[in-house]
Design a protein around this motif. Structure first.
Motif, PDB file in Angstrom:
ATOM      1  N   TYR A 168      49.576  40.406  47.787  1.00 28.35           N
ATOM      2  CA  TYR A 168      49.605  39.113  48.469  1.00 28.35           C
ATOM      3  C   TYR A 168      50.694  39.056  49.537  1.00 28.35           C
ATOM      4  O   TYR A 168      50.973  37.992  50.100  1.00 28.35           O
ATOM      5  N   GLY A 169      51.336  40.192  49.791  1.00 27.86           N
ATOM      6  CA  GLY A 169      52.344  40.230  50.846  1.00 27.86           C
ATOM      7  C   GLY A 169      53.648  39.544  50.477  1.00 27.86           C
ATOM      8  O   GLY A 169      54.442  39.203  51.349  1.00 27.86           O
ATOM      9  N   HIS A 170      53.849  39.298  49.196  1.00 27.48           N
ATOM     10  CA  HIS A 170      55.088  38.641  48.767  1.00 27.48           C
ATOM     11  C   HIS A 170      55.746  39.377  47.607  1.00 27.48           C
ATOM     12  O   HIS A 170      55.851  38.854  46.494  1.00 27.48           O
ATOM     13  N   PRO A 171      56.250  40.594  47.895  1.00 27.75           N
ATOM     14  CA  PRO A 171      56.858  41.387  46.820  1.00 27.75           C
ATOM     15  C   PRO A 171      58.078  40.700  46.207  1.00 27.75           C
ATOM     16  O   PRO A 171      58.443  40.994  45.069  1.00 27.75           O
TER      17      PRO A 171
ATOM     18  N   ALA B  92      52.935  34.716  35.002  1.00 25.51           N
ATOM     19  CA  ALA B  92      54.004  33.871  35.556  1.00 25.51           C
ATOM     20  C   ALA B  92      54.164  34.113  37.058  1.00 25.51           C
ATOM     21  O   ALA B  92      54.310  33.173  37.840  1.00 25.51           O
ATOM     22  N   ALA B  93      54.137  35.385  37.438  1.00 21.91           N
ATOM     23  CA  ALA B  93      54.240  35.704  38.872  1.00 21.91           C
ATOM     24  C   ALA B  93      53.060  35.108  39.641  1.00 21.91           C
ATOM     25  O   ALA B  93      53.229  34.556  40.734  1.00 21.91           O
ATOM     26  N   ALA B  94      51.859  35.205  39.046  1.00 24.03           N
ATOM     27  CA  ALA B  94      50.675  34.637  39.688  1.00 24.03           C
ATOM     28  C   ALA B  94      50.807  33.123  39.812  1.00 24.03           C
ATOM     29  O   ALA B  94      50.401  32.523  40.822  1.00 24.03           O
ATOM     30  N   MET B  95      51.412  32.494  38.826  1.00 23.61           N
ATOM     31  CA  MET B  95      51.615  31.042  38.905  1.00 23.61           C
ATOM     32  C   MET B  95      52.562  30.682  40.052  1.00 23.61           C
ATOM     33  O   MET B  95      52.382  29.678  40.731  1.00 23.61           O
ATOM     34  N   GLU B  96      53.578  31.515  40.255  1.00 20.49           N
ATOM     35  CA  GLU B  96      54.462  31.236  41.383  1.00 20.49           C
ATOM     36  C   GLU B  96      53.736  31.489  42.714  1.00 20.49           C
ATOM     37  O   GLU B  96      53.903  30.719  43.678  1.00 20.49           O
ATOM     38  N   LEU B  97      52.957  32.555  42.779  1.00 17.51           N
ATOM     39  CA  LEU B  97      52.159  32.797  43.998  1.00 17.51           C
ATOM     40  C   LEU B  97      51.242  31.602  44.268  1.00 17.51           C
ATOM     41  O   LEU B  97      51.037  31.196  45.411  1.00 17.51           O
ATOM     42  N   TYR B  98      50.718  31.031  43.191  1.00 16.91           N
ATOM     43  CA  TYR B  98      49.831  29.867  43.314  1.00 16.91           C
ATOM     44  C   TYR B  98      50.618  28.623  43.733  1.00 16.91           C
ATOM     45  O   TYR B  98      50.216  27.865  44.626  1.00 16.91           O
ATOM     46  N   GLN B  99      51.775  28.445  43.097  1.00 18.68           N
ATOM     47  CA  GLN B  99      52.651  27.308  43.425  1.00 18.68           C
ATOM     48  C   GLN B  99      53.007  27.301  44.919  1.00 18.68           C
ATOM     49  O   GLN B  99      53.031  26.262  45.571  1.00 18.68           O
ATOM     50  N   ARG B 100      53.236  28.482  45.452  1.00 22.88           N
ATOM     51  CA  ARG B 100      53.658  28.603  46.855  1.00 22.88           C
ATOM     52  C   ARG B 100      52.464  28.682  47.804  1.00 22.88           C
ATOM     53  O   ARG B 100      52.643  28.884  49.008  1.00 22.88           O
ATOM     54  N   GLY B 101      51.262  28.584  47.241  1.00 14.69           N
ATOM     55  CA  GLY B 101      50.079  28.559  48.085  1.00 14.69           C
ATOM     56  C   GLY B 101      49.615  29.931  48.554  1.00 14.69           C
ATOM     57  O   GLY B 101      48.742  30.036  49.415  1.00 14.69           O
ATOM     58  N   TYR B 102      50.190  30.995  47.993  1.00 14.84           N
ATOM     59  CA  TYR B 102      49.778  32.340  48.413  1.00 14.84           C
ATOM     60  C   TYR B 102      48.446  32.704  47.751  1.00 14.84           C
ATOM     61  O   TYR B 102      47.603  33.358  48.358  1.00 14.84           O
ATOM     62  N   ILE B 103      48.288  32.331  46.495  1.00 14.51           N
ATOM     63  CA  ILE B 103      46.970  32.437  45.867  1.00 14.51           C
ATOM     64  C   ILE B 103      46.271  31.102  46.092  1.00 14.51           C
ATOM     65  O   ILE B 103      46.863  30.041  45.870  1.00 14.51           O
ATOM     66  N   LYS B 104      45.019  31.158  46.557  1.00 11.79           N
ATOM     67  CA  LYS B 104      44.278  29.932  46.860  1.00 11.79           C
ATOM     68  C   LYS B 104      43.386  29.553  45.670  1.00 11.79           C
ATOM     69  O   LYS B 104      42.849  30.440  45.005  1.00 11.79           O
TER      70      LYS B 104
END
Lengths: 597, 597
Positions: B408-411, B351-363
């Protein structure tokens, strides 16, 4: 037609042929499935008079249309064959997971014919079906056989049906076991597998059952689930204490057969009750496929673990043998599971042997094991082991009570109907139930029309258990409805909570048919009469619709049912009449025609 | 002292030494057993600051005094060690059968020290204890490892505890699995086994647990069994629908975290509810040792079978990932079981990875698997598999949400407390429960003081879930009582139906002690403070008793709890005070002295 897999798997062990055939749909409509359809096909396929243990006999492993669906208790299948115990049409019902898995593999039934030269097992994985050598498993106990077969097929989630040494030794009280602790127990069906050199059938399927009206089915299931959970028997009594919840109830009614039906009240009953079992030895409940009731028990005694015991087992090895040692009963039950023995017949046969011993007919010097004295925990455990192996005097016990007592010249000691040992209710205190014993199409049996429900438990209404009036009608209806429930692939225990309309709703939503309750009960009647006609052709007649003389002539000596005998002669003529049979118990041609038989 | 086995098994994998020691009785009296006693012994035996994955760490597999007795839910054991997820004192609790079997083998606990050169497993059969090679099992999934070990030891009734690939790969969210589907899930305890090259512990015992007052114990058990069966949660909700019976309840309160806690209401919740699970996929209930509740599920989807899923799992992989596909959730759950992954942490990390992805932090180009988009059933299944194997991007997910978001720099995206992923209740709508999240001694956790019970379910009484007044007292009492229940070896679910007095009665009758409720709760407080002191020595302090900023500052956007944030700053000082801690969250010397610490 939906709900059915639509496919039969036929395996001939003599020739090695493996063929699939389409399901005969019209016959399935007339006989529902399972017990009904299997019984009809058996009657058509085997000639009268054949040896049940000969190559000509066939054995059906057959599911119902609801098997493998999301209906509650839909894990069931039946073993249909000609019984080596008494030549009647056998239909032994079992739960667990094997039946549903067969459906998932794409088959309504497996028909096994002929006889293999060497021990074999059948492996079914969807379309892949093989007859494989099993000599290395012959002689092995049920648990070990199951473990080794799962290892051989390399799939721990495959389901194993197998016989133990008792079936291999052709004991007429041998069971077919599946999922380790579940038994198609009665009528000696395990010996038919043994006679064919068939040790096991392992099945694994990846499919599912297609329903005609999935949304409607879900809605019906939701409603029946609620009824099952809210009913005191299926929602509380059975889940909490298993079938042995009946021990105290039946004993308190003075119909708990004790010392081979010489008495009907067992003072220390609570020591072997479901309540005591739960308190002392229960490790977990062990439910069958999709069962919300979960009456199955799993117990631990002295580091030894296993499934069960059931009420009938606790009775047969308990009060019927005068035994109040629950640990010993559990251990005897474990031996039955491992040997593949029917626990009712095995326990009741030891009880008969104890009476033969009590009366001096069996002599101490004949026994290569514990003294057969009432109340001996040691005796029930060790004689069960020897019975399973056919070792020494155990080989005589493995013949069952009728043949054992006959061999000693005292057939009156055998508490059997049509050679099959009676279960755990003294019919002298439950008149309707006794009529059902006398007329059951497979001999002494409680699950062909469980009259204990209205006569003792008050479900669906309370009847006077000592009365005979109106009982014939009740017995007929219960027998016909039971035939339908069995044939659909559901557990009889659902009937505490469900009505005939519920079964019709389930069946219709699953199949897309549109039967009303009368039509459904007519299916049941058709099934019953097909079984009756099979038995008549094997030489059975009115003279065999009876009970042991003790139950007809000797009143219950003590307890809440003191003074009563069973009044069969007042019940049987009415039953024949209601059945549309003549006074010799033969279906009239009108009845046969009406049922399309 | 009765109820305890009285014996410790200590195995050093570096030296190969296997010794038994007597149970330290006084310490057992002070810390009850299990989590409490294990935590105390761990604190005494390992120095502060060691590497949890180094040779110096120790791992306790420890039962409670009631484990293996006839008390309901007595199958439990705990894994106590220093957590590789966050350096706190870990105590992960599991059911099934392994714990009771260890007791039957004659041990209260197994302490494993050091590190083996090659993969090994420990085999315990009563007094026979061996360290055996396990290289051939390394890399294998939990199910296969279990099958092969049972085959190797030649006893299908032995109990297997093992890790899967996740533990071998030292994932800090790896679980210890036992009896195939039971998990000591949290705190990464599986990685500690992996770090020691310890694949499994197989145990079989033939003994039993001796009770101080068997008759009195039976009487107490009978009473608590009745309470458990009659309570709506333990007698109906959990048995019928498993823990996932909570899905609709929690969602209807608007505290069902959705899309990594960005929302708190999930419209299609019913599609993933316990009710739907029971209707569509449930094959059987799968109870733990001596459990009358039997909340355990066993499901079948597309021919694939396995244990679970639990409520927390359905939430983590369901609403928290925006997924309403129950089939995919079941499959992801099966991968967790096979890989030995904690389902809460694994699902919440995706779920956290999905949010990182949603916000463009994971490419997108980083991903060697399915797109991490909200609602993707394919993503949760495949990424769980890869996480377990540490394959490609799955290796990053296997680090858990805190380390992933940090990398990813977004704790701020990590919904964790003390690096541990939060469970399935949004604390903004349950103030007491949020305080318990912030102060749990192992980080984000719901079972250290389950405030959902009074704040939502109304057990033992209904509290206003949005209020803060009086909540600190409730949290303290729940935390202390829970510590006692865990340490006794019982399931926390019993506490829906039982009172503190019931636990005292069970404990006293089993051990022969005579503790009143206050003394028992003092044991709980002692356990809690021991854990706190352990963590303080690892550098934790008041600054860590907090929640993710989102939950403190951003109001719930929609639904029945709309507009609320968590008011931790109003709760924490009162909590410290009630605990007898100073304003920095350190136990005062008076408190320590009063507790004998």
């Amino acid at each position: 037609m939906n709900a059915y897999a639509g496919k039969i798997l036929r395996v001939n062990l003599t020739t090695g042929s493996i063929v699939t055939e389409p399901l005969p749909v019209d016959k399935a409509k007339a006989f529902v499935g399972g017990r009904g359809l299997g019984g009809r096909m058996l009657a058509e396929e085997i000639p009268a008079g054949i040896d049940p243990l000969g190559e000509e006999n066939k054995i059906f492993f057959i599911t119902g249309p609801l098997t493998g669906t999301p209906a509650p208790t839909s894990g069931r299948y039946m073993v249909v064959t000609k019984s080596p115990l008494n030549n009647t049409i056998a239909s032994s019902n079992s739960g667990g997971y094997w039946g549903a898995e067969l459906k998932f593999a794409g088959y309504d039934m497996v028909i096994v014919e002929g006889k293999a030269k060497e021990p074999v097992y059948i492996y079914i994985k969807d379309d892949q079906v093989e007859i494989r050598p099993a000599a290395k498993y012959w002689g092995k106990l049920v648990g070990e056989t199951t473990d080794l077969l799962l290892e051989e097929v390399g799939d721990p989630k495959a389901r194993v049906l197998t016989i133990g040494p008792a079936g291999e030794n052709l004991s007429p009280i041998a069971a077919v076991m599946n999922d380790r602790y579940r038994a198609a127990g009665r009528s000696g069906v395990g010996a038919v597998m043994g006679s064919k050199n068939l040790k096991a059938i392992v099945v694994r399927g990846s499919g599912k059952v297609e329903l005609a009206q999935p949304d409607r089915f879900r809605e019906v299931v939701s409603g029946v689930m609620r009824k099952i959970k809210e009913h005191s028997v299926t929602g509380q009594g059975l889940p909490s204490y298993g079938t042995a919840v009946l021990v105290n109830v039946i004993n308190e009614n003075g119909i708990f057969p004790t010392k081979n039906f010489q008495e009907a009240y067992f003072a220390p009953a609570d020591e072997i009750s479901g309540e005591t079992l739960a308190e002392k030895y229960l490790v977990k409940r062990d439910p069958c496929y999709r069962c919300p009731i979960a009456c199955g028990r799993y117990c631990r005694v002295d580091g030894e673990e296993g499934g069960g015991p059931e009420y009938e087992t606790v009775w047969a090895y308990g009060s019927d043998c005068g035994v109040s040692d629950l640990k010993a009963i559990i251990k005897a039950n474990n031996w039955c599971n491992e040997m593949g023995l029917d626990t009712i017949s095995a326990g009741a046969t030891i009880a008969a042997a104890m009476e033969l011993y009590q009366r001096g007919y069996i002599k101490p010097e004949e026994l290569d094991g514990p003294e057969l004295k009432w109340g001996s925990g040691e005796a029930i455990v060790e004689w069960t082991r020897k019975m399973g192996l056919g070792e020494g005097f155990g080989a005589k016990l493995a013949l069952g009570a009728a043949r054992l007592c006959e061999a000693y010249g005292h057939p009156e000691v055998a508490m059997t109907v049509k050679k099959q040992e009676l279960p755990a209710y003294d019919p002298r205190g439950v008149q309707g139930h006794g009529l059902q014993y006398a007329t059951s199409n497979r001999g002494g049996c409680h699950v062909r029309g469980y009259m204990i429900s209205p006569e003792v438990l008050g479900v669906p209404e309370q009847l006077d258990r000592f009365a005979v009036e109106g009982k014939a009608e009740w017995v007929k209806t219960f027998q016909d409805l039971t035939a339908v429930i069995d044939s659909m692939g559901l557990c009889l225990f659902t009937s505490f909570a469900l009505s005939a309309q519920d079964y019709a709703d389930l069946y219709n939503a699953a199949t897309g048919l549109n039967l009303d309750v009368d039509e459904l009960l007519t299916c049941g009647e058709r099934i019953w009469n097909n079984e009756r006609i099979f038995n008549l052709q094997e030489g059975y007649g009115a003279q065999d619709d009876t009970l042991p003389e003790r139950l007809l002539k000797e009143p219950i000596p003590e307890g809440p049912s003191k003074g009563h005998v069973h009044r069969l002669s007042e019940l049987l003529p009415a039953y024949y009449q209601i059945r549309g049979w003549d006074e010799t118990g033969v279906p009239t041609s009108e009845k046969k025609q009406a049922l399309g038989l």
